[in-house]
Design an enzyme around this catalytic site. Sequence first.
Site, short mmCIF file in Angstrom:
data_model
loop_
_atom_site.label_atom_id
_atom_site.label_comp_id
_atom_site.label_asym_id
_atom_site.label_seq_id
_atom_site.Cartn_x
_atom_site.Cartn_y
_atom_site.Cartn_z
CG ASP A 1 -23.74 13.66 -2.04
OD1 ASP A 1 -23.01 13.73 -3.06
OD2 ASP A 1 -24.56 14.54 -1.73
CG HIS B 1 0.43 31.78 5.48
ND1 HIS B 1 -0.48 32.77 5.19
CD2 HIS B 1 1.43 31.90 4.56
CE1 HIS B 1 -0.07 33.45 4.15
NE2 HIS B 1 1.09 32.95 3.75
CG HIS C 1 -1.83 31.76 1.83
ND1 HIS C 1 -2.26 33.04 1.56
CD2 HIS C 1 -0.60 31.64 1.25
CE1 HIS C 1 -1.33 33.67 0.85
NE2 HIS C 1 -0.32 32.84 0.63
CB CYS D 1 -21.70 16.81 -1.69
SG CYS D 1 -21.39 18.51 -1.22
CB THR E 1 -22.73 22.82 -4.08
OG1 THR E 1 -23.00 22.41 -2.72
CG2 THR E 1 -24.03 22.98 -4.84
C1 RB5 Z 1 -27.74 16.43 -2.93
O1 RB5 Z 1 -28.86 16.63 -3.71
C2 RB5 Z 1 -27.06 17.77 -2.63
O2 RB5 Z 1 -27.87 18.54 -1.79
C3 RB5 Z 1 -25.70 17.55 -2.01
O3 RB5 Z 1 -24.93 16.79 -2.86
C4 RB5 Z 1 -24.87 18.78 -1.72
O4 RB5 Z 1 -24.74 19.59 -2.85
C5 RB5 Z 1 -25.18 19.52 -0.51
O5 RB5 Z 1 -24.52 20.52 -0.18
#
Ligand code: RB5
Length: 169
Positions: free
Chosen positions: A25, A150, A115, A82, A84
């Site tokens: 994203d 595994h 694994h 993304c 996180t």
């Molecule tokens: C975008 O702001 C953020 O929410 C997205 O990149 C991600 O971290 C969602 O899990």
Amino acid sequence: MLRNACNSGLRDAEREKMKVAIGSDHAGYALKEEVKELLKTLDAEVVDCGTETPDSVDYPDFGEKVSSLISTGKIEKGILICGTGVGMSMVANKFPNVRAALCNDLFCARMSRQHNDANILVMGGRIIGKDLAAEIVRIWMTTPFEGARHLNRLMKIKKIEECLNAHET
Ligand code: RB5
């Protein structure tokens, strides 16, 4: 494994490249562009599923594009980024046959291959810098699955997936 063994007697130009689907994203866009360059140095063929600009988008749209390619076996490995890595992991692991691993450190990158035979690597573009991401990708791309005990565990995951799908239909 088999592909590498089959390719081992070939000249560079004849060797089949591993295809890697990549998607992000807006929060992962800058890191995606860096990772694409790294993948080329690892001799991978990159299939970029977007996003194509840093403008705000919804991560499930790009998670779906990459995950469906892996789920259907069209492409062997994928990378999703993304902010996180959490949202992309949630999306990817909805797809049958996908084993997506959120790895923002080197240990998880190695273990998720040894694994878990992870077939999608997920990273957080707002958590790690490009140098750490490069090392994570390098380790993840080059570490083989250990199989043995595994494999039995992965077969149990597959069984759960099949039971849940059977309940839905
Ligand atoms: C975008 O702001 C953020 O929410 C997205 O990149 C991600 O971290 C969602 O899990």
